[in-house]
Design a protein around this motif. Structure first.
Motif, PDB file in Angstrom:
ATOM      1  N   LYS A   1      -4.503  26.667 -20.944  1.00 44.11           N
ATOM      2  CA  LYS A   1      -3.995  26.868 -22.299  1.00 44.11           C
ATOM      3  C   LYS A   1      -2.646  27.577 -22.330  1.00 44.11           C
ATOM      4  O   LYS A   1      -1.890  27.437 -23.291  1.00 44.11           O
ATOM      5  CB  LYS A   1      -5.006  27.672 -23.121  1.00 44.11           C
ATOM      6  N   GLN A   2      -2.334  28.328 -21.284  1.00 39.24           N
ATOM      7  CA  GLN A   2      -1.086  29.096 -21.303  1.00 39.24           C
ATOM      8  C   GLN A   2      -0.736  29.535 -19.886  1.00 39.24           C
ATOM      9  O   GLN A   2      -1.608  29.847 -19.081  1.00 39.24           O
ATOM     10  CB  GLN A   2      -1.247  30.329 -22.206  1.00 39.24           C
ATOM     11  N   VAL A   3       0.571  29.548 -19.599  1.00 43.93           N
ATOM     12  CA  VAL A   3       1.080  30.153 -18.371  1.00 43.93           C
ATOM     13  C   VAL A   3       1.852  31.395 -18.802  1.00 43.93           C
ATOM     14  O   VAL A   3       2.843  31.304 -19.522  1.00 43.93           O
ATOM     15  CB  VAL A   3       1.986  29.193 -17.582  1.00 43.93           C
ATOM     16  N   VAL A   4       1.389  32.557 -18.379  1.00 35.61           N
ATOM     17  CA  VAL A   4       1.883  33.829 -18.882  1.00 35.61           C
ATOM     18  C   VAL A   4       2.764  34.504 -17.836  1.00 35.61           C
ATOM     19  O   VAL A   4       2.368  34.633 -16.673  1.00 35.61           O
ATOM     20  CB  VAL A   4       0.718  34.765 -19.256  1.00 35.61           C
ATOM     21  N   LYS A   5       3.940  34.932 -18.239  1.00 34.84           N
ATOM     22  CA  LYS A   5       4.838  35.678 -17.347  1.00 34.84           C
ATOM     23  C   LYS A   5       4.325  37.105 -17.192  1.00 34.84           C
ATOM     24  O   LYS A   5       3.996  37.769 -18.174  1.00 34.84           O
ATOM     25  CB  LYS A   5       6.254  35.695 -17.935  1.00 34.84           C
TER      26      LYS A   5
ATOM     27  N   LEU B   1     -13.705  32.001 -20.237  1.00 32.18           N
ATOM     28  CA  LEU B   1     -12.327  32.176 -19.785  1.00 32.18           C
ATOM     29  C   LEU B   1     -12.238  32.441 -18.294  1.00 32.18           C
ATOM     30  O   LEU B   1     -12.916  33.311 -17.752  1.00 32.18           O
ATOM     31  CB  LEU B   1     -11.674  33.343 -20.543  1.00 32.18           C
ATOM     32  N   LEU B   2     -11.364  31.678 -17.642  1.00 26.79           N
ATOM     33  CA  LEU B   2     -10.967  31.904 -16.254  1.00 26.79           C
ATOM     34  C   LEU B   2      -9.485  32.259 -16.246  1.00 26.79           C
ATOM     35  O   LEU B   2      -8.674  31.576 -16.878  1.00 26.79           O
ATOM     36  CB  LEU B   2     -11.201  30.637 -15.424  1.00 26.79           C
ATOM     37  N   ILE B   3      -9.136  33.343 -15.557  1.00 30.91           N
ATOM     38  CA  ILE B   3      -7.737  33.727 -15.381  1.00 30.91           C
ATOM     39  C   ILE B   3      -7.403  33.624 -13.903  1.00 30.91           C
ATOM     40  O   ILE B   3      -8.154  34.089 -13.053  1.00 30.91           O
ATOM     41  CB  ILE B   3      -7.459  35.161 -15.877  1.00 30.91           C
ATOM     42  N   ASP B   4      -6.269  33.002 -13.610  1.00 35.68           N
ATOM     43  CA  ASP B   4      -5.800  32.915 -12.227  1.00 35.68           C
ATOM     44  C   ASP B   4      -4.457  33.616 -12.102  1.00 35.68           C
ATOM     45  O   ASP B   4      -3.540  33.386 -12.890  1.00 35.68           O
ATOM     46  CB  ASP B   4      -5.644  31.455 -11.798  1.00 35.68           C
ATOM     47  N   ILE B   5      -4.350  34.499 -11.107  1.00 40.68           N
ATOM     48  CA  ILE B   5      -3.084  35.151 -10.804  1.00 40.68           C
ATOM     49  C   ILE B   5      -2.838  34.966  -9.316  1.00 40.68           C
ATOM     50  O   ILE B   5      -3.460  35.619  -8.482  1.00 40.68           O
ATOM     51  CB  ILE B   5      -3.078  36.630 -11.249  1.00 40.68           C
TER      52      ILE B   5
ATOM     53  N   ASP C   1     -11.658  27.696 -21.145  1.00 39.49           N
ATOM     54  CA  ASP C   1     -10.206  27.842 -21.124  1.00 39.49           C
ATOM     55  C   ASP C   1      -9.755  28.504 -19.829  1.00 39.49           C
ATOM     56  O   ASP C   1     -10.503  29.288 -19.223  1.00 39.49           O
ATOM     57  CB  ASP C   1      -9.714  28.704 -22.293  1.00 39.49           C
ATOM     58  N   ILE C   2      -8.510  28.207 -19.432  1.00 44.24           N
ATOM     59  CA  ILE C   2      -7.909  28.813 -18.243  1.00 44.24           C
ATOM     60  C   ILE C   2      -6.532  29.350 -18.605  1.00 44.24           C
ATOM     61  O   ILE C   2      -5.748  28.671 -19.279  1.00 44.24           O
ATOM     62  CB  ILE C   2      -7.785  27.798 -17.091  1.00 44.24           C
ATOM     63  N   LEU C   3      -6.250  30.566 -18.176  1.00 38.34           N
ATOM     64  CA  LEU C   3      -4.920  31.144 -18.291  1.00 38.34           C
ATOM     65  C   LEU C   3      -4.358  31.358 -16.893  1.00 38.34           C
ATOM     66  O   LEU C   3      -5.077  31.801 -15.990  1.00 38.34           O
ATOM     67  CB  LEU C   3      -4.959  32.493 -19.022  1.00 38.34           C
TER      68      LEU C   3
END
Length: 260
Positions: A135-139, A57-61, A79-81
């Motif tokens: 996989k998802q764009v999270v608010k 998992l990679l998360i980008d903010i 996966d990327i969020l």
């Protein structure tokens, strides 16, 4: 500059399309193309060359709908969020993912991709790959301890963050608070790749004067150390852009490993 005299991104927002066209488009000044486009892509790629940065998992903010720094590294993760603060930004990202007629066109970064990966055919493949990995764009919500509340999301093997701490933090205390909330999403042994603007106080989006938190590279390195990270790489690119659009003095890239 007094933050009360400027707009703060996570409170006031801006026109995401105007932001992209001003700083990240093919029509942007050559200085912006070097400092805002090429520098983050090169440094993210270089940080991953060793093979230590990879995983499930990679998360980008990051600020606005920027995604260009993810292209060189998207193949290293299952996966990327994407975490984003403003609805207008999320709408722009949806247009890009769905190849909407009004979507922002990132194809002008393909020469940089070719330079980094050594294959002129990589652009189309990387563009499709990145979109498929997201996989998802999270608010997100800065006022909540869990940025993604009510969602409880897993920790990431790697987290990337570009310019978001600069634009949502008004002083040292809020920077540390925001950083603490962000790095909670990095698992022990995981990595954080951070891109920031140094010694800046504002940037313009249309006729809106937007706030930047002023800091130097030592501040961000010390901030990460306080949160249990070991800095493995820190590079500064002095700014050569002479413009009234912003007053930052340089760009910083920091790679760090979470030890606890």
């Amino acid at each position: 500059m007094d933050p009360s005299q400027t707009k703060i991104y996570n409170k006031h927002g801006f026109n995401s399309k105007v932001f992209l066209e001003t700083y990240f488009s093919e029509k942007s000044t050559s200085g912006f193309r070097e400092e805002l486009l090429k520098f983050p892509m090169e440094k993210c790629h270089q940080a991953c060359v060793s093979g230590d940065i990879k995983g499930d998992l990679l998360i980008d903010i990051s600020i606005g709908p920027v995604v260009h720094h993810l292209y060189p590294m998207c193949g290293l993760f299952k996966d990327i969020l994407l975490f984003r603060f403003m609805e207008r930004c999320i709408i722009e990202l949806r247009k890009w993912r769905n190849a909407h007629d009004e979507a922002f066109d990132w194809t002008h970064i393909s020469p940089t991709m070719t330079e980094l990966l050594g294959d002129s055919k990589q652009w189309e493949l990387k563009d499709a790959l990145l979109k498929s990995k997201i996989k998802q764009v999270v608010k997100c919500h800065t006022e909540k301890e869990n940025l993604t509340d009510p969602l409880q999301l897993p920790q990431a093997d790697c987290m990337t963050t570009a310019w978001i701490l600069d634009t949502i933090s008004t002083d040292k205390d809020t920077y540390m608070s925001n950083l603490r909330k962000i790095v909670k999403f990095v698992k022990p042994g995981g990595h954080l790749l951070l891109v920031g603007a140094l010694e800046g106080t504002y940037y313009m989006v249309g006729n809106q004067r937007m706030h930047l938190f002023k800091y130097n590279e030592n501040f961000v390195k010390n901030a990460l150390a306080k949160e249990g990270f070991t800095v493995t790489q820190c590079e500064v690119l002095p700014s050569k852009v002479g413009t009234d659009l912003t007053d930052y003095k340089g760009k910083v890239f920091v790679a760090a490993r979470k030890d606890k």
